[in-house]
Write an enzyme that holds these catalytic residues in place. Structure first.
Site, PDB file in Angstrom:
ATOM      1  N   ASP A  60     125.721 -35.417  14.866  1.00 45.71           N
ATOM      2  CA  ASP A  60     125.039 -34.213  15.344  1.00 45.71           C
ATOM      3  C   ASP A  60     125.733 -33.758  16.625  1.00 45.71           C
ATOM      4  OD1 ASP A  60     123.119 -32.375  16.463  1.00 45.71           O
ATOM      5  OD2 ASP A  60     121.649 -33.237  15.079  1.00 45.71           O
ATOM      6  N   LEU A  61     126.026 -32.476  16.724  1.00 51.40           N
ATOM      7  CA  LEU A  61     126.723 -31.967  17.920  1.00 51.40           C
ATOM      8  C   LEU A  61     125.866 -32.075  19.180  1.00 51.40           C
ATOM      9  CD1 LEU A  61     128.850 -28.787  17.148  1.00 51.40           C
ATOM     10  CD2 LEU A  61     129.426 -31.183  16.944  1.00 51.40           C
ATOM     11  N   ALA A  83     130.534 -26.587  12.812  1.00 53.23           N
ATOM     12  CA  ALA A  83     129.078 -26.721  12.944  1.00 53.23           C
ATOM     13  C   ALA A  83     128.552 -25.747  13.987  1.00 53.23           C
ATOM     14  CB  ALA A  83     128.713 -28.144  13.353  1.00 53.23           C
ATOM     15  N   ALA A  84     127.442 -25.127  13.666  1.00 50.28           N
ATOM     16  CA  ALA A  84     126.810 -24.206  14.621  1.00 50.28           C
ATOM     17  C   ALA A  84     125.429 -23.809  14.122  1.00 50.28           C
ATOM     18  CB  ALA A  84     127.646 -22.932  14.775  1.00 50.28           C
ATOM     19  N   SER A  86     124.269 -20.806  13.231  1.00 51.60           N
ATOM     20  CA  SER A  86     125.196 -19.710  12.942  1.00 51.60           C
ATOM     21  C   SER A  86     124.524 -18.359  12.684  1.00 51.60           C
ATOM     22  CB  SER A  86     126.048 -20.082  11.725  1.00 51.60           C
ATOM     23  OG  SER A  86     125.218 -20.168  10.578  1.00 51.60           O
ATOM     24  N   THR A 127     134.123 -16.276  16.935  1.00 53.07           N
ATOM     25  CA  THR A 127     133.538 -15.211  16.117  1.00 53.07           C
ATOM     26  C   THR A 127     133.706 -13.818  16.720  1.00 53.07           C
ATOM     27  OG1 THR A 127     131.402 -14.296  15.448  1.00 53.07           O
ATOM     28  CG2 THR A 127     131.337 -15.893  17.211  1.00 53.07           C
ATOM     29  N   GLU A 129     131.457 -11.820  16.897  1.00 51.76           N
ATOM     30  CA  GLU A 129     130.219 -11.512  17.640  1.00 51.76           C
ATOM     31  C   GLU A 129     130.458 -11.546  19.148  1.00 51.76           C
ATOM     32  OE1 GLU A 129     126.909 -10.698  16.779  1.00 51.76           O
ATOM     33  OE2 GLU A 129     127.692 -10.337  14.772  1.00 51.76           O
ATOM     34  N   TYR A 151     123.600 -16.077  20.430  1.00 51.62           N
ATOM     35  CA  TYR A 151     124.659 -16.645  19.569  1.00 51.62           C
ATOM     36  C   TYR A 151     126.038 -16.268  20.106  1.00 51.62           C
ATOM     37  CZ  TYR A 151     127.780 -17.060  15.503  1.00 51.62           C
ATOM     38  OH  TYR A 151     128.837 -17.349  14.667  1.00 51.62           O
ATOM     39  N   LYS A 155     128.829 -18.754  21.763  1.00 49.47           N
ATOM     40  CA  LYS A 155     130.150 -18.873  21.128  1.00 49.47           C
ATOM     41  C   LYS A 155     131.265 -18.502  22.109  1.00 49.47           C
ATOM     42  CE  LYS A 155     129.784 -20.167  16.738  1.00 49.47           C
ATOM     43  NZ  LYS A 155     130.635 -21.140  16.048  1.00 49.47           N
ATOM     44  N   HIS A 181     132.802 -13.299   7.161  1.00 50.86           N
ATOM     45  CA  HIS A 181     133.401 -13.608   5.865  1.00 50.86           C
ATOM     46  C   HIS A 181     132.331 -14.178   4.954  1.00 50.86           C
ATOM     47  CE1 HIS A 181     134.306 -16.677   8.893  1.00 50.86           C
ATOM     48  NE2 HIS A 181     134.058 -17.568   7.948  1.00 50.86           N
TER      49      HIS A 181
HETATM   50  P1  NDP Z   1     126.880 -22.158   7.970  1.00 52.46           P
HETATM   51  O1  NDP Z   1     125.644 -21.729   8.645  1.00 52.46           O
HETATM   52  O2  NDP Z   1     127.010 -21.998   6.494  1.00 52.46           O
HETATM   53  O3  NDP Z   1     127.158 -23.702   8.334  1.00 52.46           O
HETATM   54  C1  NDP Z   1     126.939 -24.211   9.612  1.00 52.46           C
HETATM   55  C2  NDP Z   1     126.808 -25.708   9.521  1.00 52.46           C
HETATM   56  O4  NDP Z   1     126.579 -26.235  10.842  1.00 52.46           O
HETATM   57  C3  NDP Z   1     125.652 -26.188   8.652  1.00 52.46           C
HETATM   58  O5  NDP Z   1     126.158 -27.106   7.707  1.00 52.46           O
HETATM   59  C4  NDP Z   1     124.714 -26.887   9.629  1.00 52.46           C
HETATM   60  O6  NDP Z   1     124.092 -28.043   9.116  1.00 52.46           O
HETATM   61  C5  NDP Z   1     125.683 -27.324  10.728  1.00 52.46           C
HETATM   62  N1  NDP Z   1     124.982 -27.595  11.989  1.00 52.46           N
HETATM   63  C6  NDP Z   1     124.058 -26.820  12.596  1.00 52.46           C
HETATM   64  N2  NDP Z   1     123.617 -27.429  13.719  1.00 52.46           N
HETATM   65  C7  NDP Z   1     124.292 -28.598  13.833  1.00 52.46           C
HETATM   66  C8  NDP Z   1     124.280 -29.678  14.749  1.00 52.46           C
HETATM   67  N3  NDP Z   1     123.472 -29.681  15.810  1.00 52.46           N
HETATM   68  N4  NDP Z   1     125.119 -30.737  14.538  1.00 52.46           N
HETATM   69  C9  NDP Z   1     125.917 -30.776  13.458  1.00 52.46           C
HETATM   70  N5  NDP Z   1     125.955 -29.797  12.517  1.00 52.46           N
HETATM   71  C10 NDP Z   1     125.154 -28.719  12.708  1.00 52.46           C
HETATM   72  O7  NDP Z   1     128.111 -21.410   8.692  1.00 52.46           O
HETATM   73  P2  NDP Z   1     129.509 -20.900   8.077  1.00 52.46           P
HETATM   74  O8  NDP Z   1     130.083 -21.950   7.239  1.00 52.46           O
HETATM   75  O9  NDP Z   1     129.323 -19.532   7.552  1.00 52.46           O
HETATM   76  O10 NDP Z   1     130.371 -20.734   9.409  1.00 52.46           O
HETATM   77  C11 NDP Z   1     131.131 -21.815   9.933  1.00 52.46           C
HETATM   78  C12 NDP Z   1     131.345 -21.610  11.420  1.00 52.46           C
HETATM   79  O11 NDP Z   1     132.062 -20.380  11.631  1.00 52.46           O
HETATM   80  C13 NDP Z   1     130.074 -21.498  12.238  1.00 52.46           C
HETATM   81  O12 NDP Z   1     130.332 -22.099  13.491  1.00 52.46           O
HETATM   82  C14 NDP Z   1     129.871 -20.001  12.421  1.00 52.46           C
HETATM   83  O13 NDP Z   1     129.137 -19.709  13.586  1.00 52.46           O
HETATM   84  C15 NDP Z   1     131.310 -19.541  12.511  1.00 52.46           C
HETATM   85  N6  NDP Z   1     131.564 -18.188  12.077  1.00 52.46           N
HETATM   86  C16 NDP Z   1     131.163 -17.787  10.823  1.00 52.46           C
HETATM   87  C17 NDP Z   1     131.423 -16.513  10.385  1.00 52.46           C
HETATM   88  C18 NDP Z   1     131.024 -16.077   9.013  1.00 52.46           C
HETATM   89  O14 NDP Z   1     131.063 -14.866   8.750  1.00 52.46           O
HETATM   90  N7  NDP Z   1     130.691 -16.973   8.097  1.00 52.46           N
HETATM   91  C19 NDP Z   1     132.124 -15.527  11.245  1.00 52.46           C
HETATM   92  C20 NDP Z   1     132.600 -16.091  12.489  1.00 52.46           C
HETATM   93  C21 NDP Z   1     132.312 -17.377  12.883  1.00 52.46           C
HETATM   94  P3  NDP Z   1     122.891 -28.025   8.020  1.00 52.46           P
HETATM   95  O15 NDP Z   1     123.571 -27.739   6.705  1.00 52.46           O
HETATM   96  O16 NDP Z   1     122.355 -29.392   8.124  1.00 52.46           O
HETATM   97  O17 NDP Z   1     121.952 -26.932   8.419  1.00 52.46           O
HETATM   98  P1  GDP Z   2     125.991 -11.146  11.641  1.00 58.94           P
HETATM   99  O1  GDP Z   2     127.026 -10.080  11.719  1.00 58.94           O
HETATM  100  O2  GDP Z   2     126.540 -12.517  11.898  1.00 58.94           O
HETATM  101  O3  GDP Z   2     124.781 -10.875  12.434  1.00 58.94           O
HETATM  102  O4  GDP Z   2     125.609 -11.220  10.066  1.00 58.94           O
HETATM  103  P2  GDP Z   2     124.259 -10.806   9.297  1.00 58.94           P
HETATM  104  O5  GDP Z   2     124.622 -10.779   7.857  1.00 58.94           O
HETATM  105  O6  GDP Z   2     123.120 -11.664   9.702  1.00 58.94           O
HETATM  106  O7  GDP Z   2     123.970  -9.324   9.812  1.00 58.94           O
HETATM  107  C1  GDP Z   2     124.916  -8.292   9.638  1.00 58.94           C
HETATM  108  C2  GDP Z   2     124.279  -6.962   9.987  1.00 58.94           C
HETATM  109  O8  GDP Z   2     123.288  -6.654   9.002  1.00 58.94           O
HETATM  110  C3  GDP Z   2     123.560  -6.908  11.343  1.00 58.94           C
HETATM  111  O9  GDP Z   2     123.884  -5.685  11.957  1.00 58.94           O
HETATM  112  C4  GDP Z   2     122.081  -6.917  10.963  1.00 58.94           C
HETATM  113  O10 GDP Z   2     121.241  -6.245  11.881  1.00 58.94           O
HETATM  114  C5  GDP Z   2     122.139  -6.147   9.646  1.00 58.94           C
HETATM  115  N1  GDP Z   2     120.971  -6.369   8.779  1.00 58.94           N
HETATM  116  C6  GDP Z   2     120.174  -5.398   8.236  1.00 58.94           C
HETATM  117  N2  GDP Z   2     119.206  -5.943   7.517  1.00 58.94           N
HETATM  118  C7  GDP Z   2     119.367  -7.284   7.582  1.00 58.94           C
HETATM  119  C8  GDP Z   2     118.638  -8.385   7.020  1.00 58.94           C
HETATM  120  O11 GDP Z   2     117.653  -8.227   6.319  1.00 58.94           O
HETATM  121  N3  GDP Z   2     119.113  -9.639   7.294  1.00 58.94           N
HETATM  122  C9  GDP Z   2     120.221  -9.829   8.075  1.00 58.94           C
HETATM  123  N4  GDP Z   2     120.649 -11.084   8.281  1.00 58.94           N
HETATM  124  N5  GDP Z   2     120.904  -8.818   8.643  1.00 58.94           N
HETATM  125  C10 GDP Z   2     120.488  -7.567   8.386  1.00 58.94           C
END
Ligand code: NDP
Ligand code: GDP
Length: 343
Positions: A60-61, A83-84, A86, A127, A129, A151, A155, A181
């Site tokens: 765990d982070l 891990a995050a 997220s 990210t 973000e 968030y 980050k 992505h």
């Molecule tokens: P997910 O939310 O799918 O996965 C995040 C993982 O982090 C989960 O498996 C979660 O565990 C784990 N986690 C959360 N808290 C902790 C902790 N305290 N210790 C250890 N593990 C933990 O994210 P993505 O795969 O989509 O993204 C991967 C990374 O890239 C993240 O850091 C995200 O913020 C970053 N990112 C993602 C983007 C995207 O569009 N997907 C864009 C830019 C950055 P559990 O399964 O147990 O909940």
């Molecule tokens: P983010 O870019 O990491 O915040 O990815 P999200 O998929 O959570 O959100 C992308 C955008 O969609 C943001 O601007 C949100 O405000 C918008 N959004 C609109 N409706 C929704 C919803 O029902 N769920 C989420 N998650 N985002 C939404």
């Protein structure tokens, strides 16, 4: 000869799954750090057929001593810190937890590596973000940051401390500034997957409508399997550095809604304004999409669009999947799941 050893944190997440598959194909020994306390299953690794090929370690982070023992045990060549907490929306409700994981968690990883395995290569999942209220269009590696959520703020600390450890201790630490992505393995809480899953359920009569928030914001959406390759490429370069990974195109949530419904066989027309706006099925007149304040954020990121030319120039990475194809891939995958009751 044994392959390189990679440690992936966030192994149960979308990127953890795709990256594991890529590294296994490249002959790596893949160790997955799993926080155990999380509620999710290994469904993504199962979908990719690789759950038996990954060695799971509990980590765990939030727990420094735990991280130290794991690093001591496996002495990784490469560490991918994915891990995050997220989800941006949850970060407004859990800002302290989000910061502990997404900011301090990165520092715990770096401090441990500096102490125990300083020559390990380190990838930090940063990210778009962090650009938040964007200060330039499109955003590149030199664009000033202006995060708009706990968030994004956390980050940004993770990004800065990664750069700082690289410069202070000569560590091979890279920060990947990845724009959104998506894929069929995306979490259900994100808007793309919420839509494609909801639309598949509507098609099969399991759900009446989808309720969302802001339709106007725009995102630069790419295809996740291509983005994890960029993570790996960053760690194979002669020098550590930071890179934007994006498509260079922005589309609104409204566009995503329209395309996604269309791929599922619905023609959506819009009626009403603002919070009263509704997406209506042209054929039946049924309301398929509504807006609720519940899904709006206290501060929004209106638009993100990334300039990936540095990554293209340095290691020839470029996106392949276009927006329309990404939407279609996700809709088709969710329709297949619902049709075959795999949900
Ligand atoms: P997910 O939310 O799918 O996965 C995040 C993982 O982090 C989960 O498996 C979660 O565990 C784990 N986690 C959360 N808290 C902790 C902790 N305290 N210790 C250890 N593990 C933990 O994210 P993505 O795969 O989509 O993204 C991967 C990374 O890239 C993240 O850091 C995200 O913020 C970053 N990112 C993602 C983007 C995207 O569009 N997907 C864009 C830019 C950055 P559990 O399964 O147990 O909940
Ligand atoms: P983010 O870019 O990491 O915040 O990815 P999200 O998929 O959570 O959100 C992308 C955008 O969609 C943001 O601007 C949100 O405000 C918008 N959004 C609109 N409706 C929704 C919803 O029902 N769920 C989420 N998650 N985002 C939404």
């Amino acid at each position: 000869m044994m392959g390189k050893r990679a440690l992936i944190t966030g192994i149960r997440g979308q990127d953890g799954a795709y990256l594991s598959k890529l590294l296994l194909e490249k002959g790596y020994e893949v160790y997955g750090a799993d926080r155990r306390s999380g509620g999710s299953s290994f469904w993504r690794l199962k979908e990719l057929g690789i759950e038996k090929d990954i060695k799971i370690l509990y980590m765990d982070l939030l727990e420094l001593t735990n991280i130290m023992r794991v690093i001591e045990k496996m002495m990784p060549d490469e560490v991918y810190n994915l891990a995050a907490q997220s989800f941006v929306q949850v970060s407004f409700e859990q800002p302290c937890l989000t910061s502990d994981v997404n900011a301090m968690g990165v520092l715990r990883m770096l401090e441990t590596l500096r102490t125990i395995k300083p020559d390990a290569k380190f990838y930090q999942a940063s990210t778009s973000e962090m650009f938040g209220k964007v200060q330039a269009m499109p955003q590149n590696e030199k664009t000033p940051f202006y995060p708009r959520s706990p968030y994004g703020v956390a980050k940004l600390f993770g990004h800065c401390i990664t750069v700082n450890y690289r410069e202070s201790y000569n560590m091979f630490a890279c920060s990947g500034l990845l724009f959104n992505h998506e894929s069929p393995l995306r979490g259900f809480e994100f808007v793309t997957r919420k839509l494609t899953d909801g639309i598949a359920r509507i098609k099969y009569g399991l759900q009446e409508k989808i309720v969302v928030g802001n339709l106007a914001s725009k995102r630069d959406w790419g295809y996740a399997p291509e983005y994890v390759e960029a993570m790996w490429l960053m760690l194979q370069q002669p020098e550590p550095d930071d890179y934007i990974i994006a498509t260079g195109e922005a589309h609104s949530i409204r566009e995503f809604v329209e395309y996604a419904f269309r791929y599922a066989g619905f023609d959506i027309i819009w009626e009403g304004k603002d919070i009263e706006e509704k997406g209506i099925d042209k054929k039946t007149g049924k309301v398929l999409l509504e807006i609720s304040p519940e899904f709006f954020r206290p501060t929004e990121v209106d638009i993100l669009v990334g300039d990936y030319s540095k990554a293209k120039g340095k290691f020839d990475w470029q996106p392949k999947t276009k927006f329309e194809d990404l939407v279609r891939i996700m809709v088709e995958a969710d329709i297949e799941r619902v049709a075959n009751k795999r949900y």
